[in-house]
Structure formats: C-alpha cells, structure tokens
Design a protein around this motif. Structure first.
Motif, PDB file in Angstrom:
ATOM      1  N   LEU A  28       0.729  -1.027  -0.137  1.00 36.68           N
ATOM      2  CA  LEU A  28      -0.102   0.052   0.121  1.00 36.68           C
ATOM      3  C   LEU A  28       0.835   1.262   0.112  1.00 36.68           C
ATOM      4  CD1 LEU A  28      -2.693   1.437   0.282  1.00 36.68           C
ATOM      5  CD2 LEU A  28      -2.690   1.027   2.571  1.00 36.68           C
ATOM      6  N   THR A  29       1.785   1.111   0.807  1.00 39.67           N
ATOM      7  CA  THR A  29       2.867   2.327   0.784  1.00 39.67           C
ATOM      8  C   THR A  29       3.692   2.560  -0.473  1.00 39.67           C
ATOM      9  OG1 THR A  29       3.235   2.114   3.296  1.00 39.67           O
ATOM     10  CG2 THR A  29       4.795   3.325   2.016  1.00 39.67           C
ATOM     11  N   GLU A  30       3.928   1.566  -1.168  1.00 35.15           N
ATOM     12  CA  GLU A  30       4.906   1.724  -2.266  1.00 35.15           C
ATOM     13  C   GLU A  30       3.996   2.088  -3.469  1.00 35.15           C
ATOM     14  OE1 GLU A  30       7.772  -1.099  -3.052  1.00 35.15           O
ATOM     15  OE2 GLU A  30       8.351  -1.616  -1.051  1.00 35.15           O
ATOM     16  N   LYS A  31       2.807   1.728  -3.478  1.00 32.62           N
ATOM     17  CA  LYS A  31       1.858   2.070  -4.425  1.00 32.62           C
ATOM     18  C   LYS A  31       1.574   3.575  -4.648  1.00 32.62           C
ATOM     19  CE  LYS A  31       0.243  -1.848  -6.222  1.00 32.62           C
ATOM     20  NZ  LYS A  31       0.328  -2.280  -7.960  1.00 32.62           N
ATOM     21  N   SER A  32       1.912   4.148  -3.516  1.00 31.89           N
ATOM     22  CA  SER A  32       1.810   5.751  -3.701  1.00 31.89           C
ATOM     23  C   SER A  32       2.864   6.464  -3.916  1.00 31.89           C
ATOM     24  CB  SER A  32       1.477   6.085  -2.183  1.00 31.89           C
ATOM     25  OG  SER A  32       2.311   6.019  -1.183  1.00 31.89           O
ATOM     26  N   GLY A  33       4.170   5.547  -4.075  1.00 27.34           N
ATOM     27  CA  GLY A  33       5.257   5.935  -4.571  1.00 27.34           C
ATOM     28  C   GLY A  33       6.391   6.264  -3.448  1.00 27.34           C
ATOM     29  N   SER A  93       6.266   9.795   7.020  1.00 29.43           N
ATOM     30  CA  SER A  93       5.513  10.616   6.030  1.00 29.43           C
ATOM     31  C   SER A  93       5.968  12.237   6.103  1.00 29.43           C
ATOM     32  CB  SER A  93       4.220  10.194   5.985  1.00 29.43           C
ATOM     33  OG  SER A  93       3.737   9.328   6.097  1.00 29.43           O
ATOM     34  N   PHE A  94       6.198  12.677   7.420  1.00 28.59           N
ATOM     35  CA  PHE A  94       6.212  14.091   7.610  1.00 28.59           C
ATOM     36  C   PHE A  94       7.656  14.263   7.050  1.00 28.59           C
ATOM     37  CE2 PHE A  94       8.245  17.254  10.334  1.00 28.59           C
ATOM     38  CZ  PHE A  94       7.502  18.266  10.026  1.00 28.59           C
ATOM     39  N   LEU A  95       8.874  13.487   7.255  1.00 29.85           N
ATOM     40  CA  LEU A  95      10.040  13.649   7.103  1.00 29.85           C
ATOM     41  C   LEU A  95      10.387  13.517   5.320  1.00 29.85           C
ATOM     42  CD1 LEU A  95      12.090  11.558   9.640  1.00 29.85           C
ATOM     43  CD2 LEU A  95      11.954  14.173   9.395  1.00 29.85           C
ATOM     44  N   THR A  96       9.619  12.673   4.709  1.00 36.34           N
ATOM     45  CA  THR A  96       9.863  12.399   3.285  1.00 36.34           C
ATOM     46  C   THR A  96       8.929  13.123   2.462  1.00 36.34           C
ATOM     47  OG1 THR A  96       8.409  10.398   3.396  1.00 36.34           O
ATOM     48  CG2 THR A  96      10.546  10.153   3.759  1.00 36.34           C
ATOM     49  N   ILE A  97       7.622  13.271   3.010  1.00 42.57           N
ATOM     50  CA  ILE A  97       6.604  14.140   2.013  1.00 42.57           C
ATOM     51  C   ILE A  97       6.625  15.640   2.203  1.00 42.57           C
ATOM     52  CG2 ILE A  97       4.013  14.319   1.420  1.00 42.57           C
ATOM     53  CD1 ILE A  97       3.748  11.410   2.226  1.00 42.57           C
ATOM     54  N   SER A  98       6.648  16.111   3.461  1.00 42.82           N
ATOM     55  CA  SER A  98       6.638  17.451   3.772  1.00 42.82           C
ATOM     56  C   SER A  98       8.100  17.842   3.579  1.00 42.82           C
ATOM     57  CB  SER A  98       5.986  17.748   5.041  1.00 42.82           C
ATOM     58  OG  SER A  98       4.682  17.273   5.039  1.00 42.82           O
ATOM     59  N   LEU A  99       9.056  17.329   4.235  1.00 49.97           N
ATOM     60  CA  LEU A  99      10.447  17.924   4.597  1.00 49.97           C
ATOM     61  C   LEU A  99      11.478  17.094   3.201  1.00 49.97           C
ATOM     62  CD1 LEU A  99      11.257  17.661   8.591  1.00 49.97           C
ATOM     63  CD2 LEU A  99      10.256  19.563   6.855  1.00 49.97           C
ATOM     64  N   ARG A 100      10.864  16.333   2.652  1.00 47.74           N
ATOM     65  CA  ARG A 100      11.478  15.943   1.446  1.00 47.74           C
ATOM     66  C   ARG A 100      12.835  15.138   1.788  1.00 47.74           C
ATOM     67  NH1 ARG A 100      10.197  21.060  -2.308  1.00 47.74           N
ATOM     68  NH2 ARG A 100       7.983  20.849  -2.691  1.00 47.74           N
ATOM     69  N   ALA A 101      12.966  14.153   2.754  1.00 48.45           N
ATOM     70  CA  ALA A 101      14.317  13.866   3.247  1.00 48.45           C
ATOM     71  C   ALA A 101      14.103  12.427   2.510  1.00 48.45           C
ATOM     72  CB  ALA A 101      14.051  13.373   4.749  1.00 48.45           C
ATOM     73  N   ASN A 102      15.489  11.944   2.274  1.00 48.24           N
ATOM     74  CA  ASN A 102      15.754  10.831   1.593  1.00 48.24           C
ATOM     75  C   ASN A 102      14.847   9.558   2.189  1.00 48.24           C
ATOM     76  OD1 ASN A 102      17.515   8.052   1.277  1.00 48.24           O
ATOM     77  ND2 ASN A 102      18.144   9.499  -0.359  1.00 48.24           N
ATOM     78  N   GLN A 103      14.088   8.809   1.402  1.00 46.09           N
ATOM     79  CA  GLN A 103      13.298   7.994   1.778  1.00 46.09           C
ATOM     80  C   GLN A 103      13.968   6.611   2.337  1.00 46.09           C
ATOM     81  OE1 GLN A 103      10.435   6.856  -1.030  1.00 46.09           O
ATOM     82  NE2 GLN A 103       9.700   9.021  -1.596  1.00 46.09           N
ATOM     83  N   SER A 320       7.712   5.653  -9.753  1.00 49.55           N
ATOM     84  CA  SER A 320       8.112   6.959  -9.051  1.00 49.55           C
ATOM     85  C   SER A 320       8.592   6.459  -7.327  1.00 49.55           C
ATOM     86  CB  SER A 320       7.014   7.979  -8.655  1.00 49.55           C
ATOM     87  OG  SER A 320       6.013   7.552  -7.941  1.00 49.55           O
ATOM     88  N   CYS A 321       8.464   5.026  -7.246  1.00 50.39           N
ATOM     89  CA  CYS A 321       8.705   4.517  -5.727  1.00 50.39           C
ATOM     90  C   CYS A 321      10.256   4.660  -5.269  1.00 50.39           C
ATOM     91  CB  CYS A 321       8.560   2.915  -5.724  1.00 50.39           C
ATOM     92  SG  CYS A 321       8.576   2.354  -4.107  1.00 50.39           S
ATOM     93  N   GLY A 322      10.373   5.567  -3.930  1.00 56.19           N
ATOM     94  CA  GLY A 322      11.700   5.933  -3.723  1.00 56.19           C
ATOM     95  C   GLY A 322      12.029   7.243  -4.036  1.00 56.19           C
ATOM     96  N   LEU A 323      11.257   7.963  -4.999  1.00 57.15           N
ATOM     97  CA  LEU A 323      11.806   9.405  -5.263  1.00 57.15           C
ATOM     98  C   LEU A 323      10.500  10.209  -4.772  1.00 57.15           C
ATOM     99  CD1 LEU A 323      12.315   8.651  -9.175  1.00 57.15           C
ATOM    100  CD2 LEU A 323      13.913   8.566  -7.114  1.00 57.15           C
ATOM    101  N   ASN A 324      11.154  11.419  -4.160  1.00 54.59           N
ATOM    102  CA  ASN A 324       9.990  12.390  -3.658  1.00 54.59           C
ATOM    103  C   ASN A 324       9.734  13.353  -4.970  1.00 54.59           C
ATOM    104  OD1 ASN A 324      10.808  11.739  -1.027  1.00 54.59           O
ATOM    105  ND2 ASN A 324      12.628  13.015  -0.894  1.00 54.59           N
ATOM    106  N   TYR A 325       8.379  13.589  -4.509  1.00 52.66           N
ATOM    107  CA  TYR A 325       7.880  14.588  -5.933  1.00 52.66           C
ATOM    108  C   TYR A 325       7.972  15.806  -5.299  1.00 52.66           C
ATOM    109  CZ  TYR A 325       4.154  16.601  -8.449  1.00 52.66           C
ATOM    110  OH  TYR A 325       3.617  17.426  -9.340  1.00 52.66           O
ATOM    111  N   PHE A 326       8.613  16.720  -6.334  1.00 52.57           N
ATOM    112  CA  PHE A 326       8.746  18.276  -6.189  1.00 52.57           C
ATOM    113  C   PHE A 326       7.895  18.737  -7.401  1.00 52.57           C
ATOM    114  CE2 PHE A 326      12.680  16.442  -4.779  1.00 52.57           C
ATOM    115  CZ  PHE A 326      12.888  17.080  -3.497  1.00 52.57           C
ATOM    116  N   ARG A 327       6.788  19.442  -6.800  1.00 52.90           N
ATOM    117  CA  ARG A 327       5.835  20.066  -7.829  1.00 52.90           C
ATOM    118  C   ARG A 327       6.111  20.808  -8.589  1.00 52.90           C
ATOM    119  NH1 ARG A 327      -0.271  22.255  -6.076  1.00 52.90           N
ATOM    120  NH2 ARG A 327      -1.168  21.935  -8.025  1.00 52.90           N
ATOM    121  N   GLU A 328       7.395  21.811  -8.175  1.00 54.06           N
ATOM    122  CA  GLU A 328       8.157  22.900  -8.785  1.00 54.06           C
ATOM    123  C   GLU A 328       8.663  22.305 -10.142  1.00 54.06           C
ATOM    124  OE1 GLU A 328       8.128  22.473  -5.666  1.00 54.06           O
ATOM    125  OE2 GLU A 328       7.083  23.961  -4.927  1.00 54.06           O
ATOM    126  N   GLU A 329       9.113  21.146 -10.140  1.00 52.31           N
ATOM    127  CA  GLU A 329       9.860  20.398 -11.230  1.00 52.31           C
ATOM    128  C   GLU A 329       9.002  19.586 -12.035  1.00 52.31           C
ATOM    129  OE1 GLU A 329      12.678  17.665  -9.408  1.00 52.31           O
ATOM    130  OE2 GLU A 329      14.038  19.434  -8.324  1.00 52.31           O
TER     131      GLU A 329
END
Length: 330
Positions: A28-33, A93-103, A320-329
C-alpha cells in the motif's frame, strides 16, 4: 508423510500471516510512490504496544474487581498496534513528504527507532510487572483457534476451515479487499497513478500529498498489526526480546516476490512461512540447523536476482517509488 505435510501446511499459514500483513502494508505504501524500509521498526512498535494494550486493560479491569473480556482485549490490541504502526509511518511521511528527506535513509532510521522502541518498552514493562510481561489465559484464548458455532462443528470442512486464529482470516480478507481496491476502485486507481507518475496525476487534479500521507500511514498501521501478531500469537502473549527477528525485512522481500500484488502475496507468504518453520517438520540427516534458518534469506536473494533479470514492466515496482515529488519540477 501426509500427516507431516498437513502439519507443515498449517504451521506455514500461521508463520506466514505476519509476513503477509507486513507485505500488505508495504505494498500500500509503495503504490503511492513511497519506499518505506522501516517495516521492521513499525512491526516492533505494533508488537509491544499491542501486548501492552491488552496487558494494561486486563490490569485495570482486574483492579476494579471485574473480569477481563478476551474479545475486548483482542480488539484493543488490534487498534493500539495499528495506531503505533501508523505513528511510525507518520514520522516517515512527515520527513519524506513534507520535508523531502531521503526515503531510504528515513526508512532505515525508522527501523532502528522502532526496534529500540519495542525492545526498550518491552523490557521496561516486564521489569515493572515483576520480571516479564504476559497476558492472561482469557486473552490468549482470544488469539487461539477461531470457533464459530455450528460452522466449526461441520465434519471435515469445519475442521479444515476453522483451525486458525482470527488474524489469519483478517489478513486474507484484507489482501482480497486490497486487490479489489487497486484494480476496481477510483481511489485505488488514483493511488496507482500517483505511484507511476505523480506529475501527471497532479496535473489531473489529484491531491498528491493527501494520497501519499493516507496510504503511507494506513500501510504503517497494517505493518503494526503484523508485529502484534508476533507478540500475541507467535510468542503466545509473552514479550520476547527481539521477537520480530527479521520478519520485517522478509516482508519487504515478499513485496518484490509478489510483484506488488496483494492477491499473489497470500501464496508467497505461505511459501516464505513454510521456509521459516521447515526445520521443525522436514529433517535431512547431517544437515545443520543453521542451513534451515538460512533458507528464507537464501530464497530472498534468489527472488531479488530473478526479479531484476526479468524486468517485467507489467509486474514492476511503481516508477516513482523511492523518489520524492517536487511539484515545482513538474
């Protein structure tokens, strides 16, 4: 021989259930990337909190002069372990999605944190309880074989279908529901779209952040339930230091073996579960016990090699699994 195989099958189902729960949470987690390698840590968190929830419930009821209810104790363990696993996933989630830390780094850190959390509080509660912590027979019975009046008494069929604890059926039903969710529901299809190409999904108006948070947190909660299974069923309601013992890592490998399919995860969990307890039922003269212990990990290596060689696009990891999403890019 037939009796031995039957016993091996039953034991494989029981041993494979926590692997299936851990794998379902990670799928379930990896399906979201999101690639959360903290499954082991979340299972440890679920293991100690689930046991502690039942233990303290029993203590509170007993002190008030009442009698603990096994069903209430079991449901409480389920809910508390889910919350604990979700909390671990929330940190991730907070570290990787909001703060974009390395997954990868965040997941490994969560494993270290969760393992320490489980073992520390397990020992702490055990010392407070007088040496070790365990639940009463009422709660242990609630995690034993499921008995349904009339149905369980049916000759042959009743014995065949109702010889496991309720968590086994919970895991199987969850796998079936998740398979339907990913392939038939709109929300599930949106989630898969995010895992494959978050930029395109974002352009289509899908809330990437919300989907990633919910999927990762719920996935972590399911992993926590898998940990609770280890402490309430595998060790029979007694806290054992390091009780998860690598099952979280096997669950991560099982995700790859099942090619991110919840339905295939049922069969793969059965195979891996059989490998973990094979030494108790199949003995080859002169073969050291350590070889049996290595079997599931050797199988994991083989699976990783074969999967990487096949490179099947149909059964591949979400892009996209393992890659943080940057909307600006985008």
């Amino acid at each position: 021989m037939l009796s031995t195989l039957n016993s091996l099958f039953i034991a494989a189902v029981l041993a494979g259930t926590p692997l299936l729960l851990g794998a379902l949470g990670e799928i379930l987690t990896e399906k979201s990337g999101n690639l959360n390698l903290g499954v082991e840590g979340m299972m440890f968190m679920g293991a100690i909190t689930g046991l502690a929830g039942s233990y303290y419930y029993e203590q509170a009821v007993t002190k008030s002069g009442g009698t603990p209810n096994g069903a209430v104790s079991a449901v409480l363990a389920l809910l508390v372990s889910f919350i604990a696993g979700s909390f671990g996933a929330l940190i991730y989630s907070f570290l990787t999605i909001s703060l974009r830390a390395n997954q990868n780094v965040t997941g490994l850190t969560l494993t270290i944190f969760g393992t320490g959390f489980g073992n520390f509080f397990g020992e702490y509660i055990g010392q407070k309880a007088g040496g070790y912590v365990t639940v009463s027979g009422v709660t242990k019975d609630a995690f034993s074989k499921l008995h349904i009046p009339v149905l369980s008494d049916i000759p042959v069929l009743g014995k065949l279908l109702f010889q496991y604890n309720w968590l086994v059926y919970f895991a199987i039903i969850l796998a079936v529901v998740m398979a339907w969710f990913f392939n038939k529901s709109r929300v599930g299809l949106n989630l898969r779209a995010i895992g494959e190409d978050p930029a395109t999904a974002d352009a289509a108006g899908i809330n990437i952040t919300k989907y990633k948070y919910i999927a990762t947190i719920v996935g972590g909660g399911i992993c926590g339930i898998g940990g609770m299974y280890m402490s309430m069923v595998t060790t029979k309601g007694v806290w054992v230091h390091g009780c998860v013992s690598g099952y979280g890592w096997l669950a991560v490998a099982l995700v790859i073996f099942a090619t991110w399919s919840p339905a295939r995860g049922i069969l793969v969990a059965l195979i891996f579960g059989g490998l973990t307890i094979m030494r108790m039922y199949i003995k080859i003269p002169g073969l050291p016990a350590q070889i049996y212990d290595m079997a599931p990990y050797v199988a994991t290596i083989i699976v990783l090699v074969v999967t990487s060689m096949r490179q099947s696009k149909e059964h591949a990891q979400p892009k996209s699994c393992g890659l943080n999403y940057f909307r600006e890019e985008r």
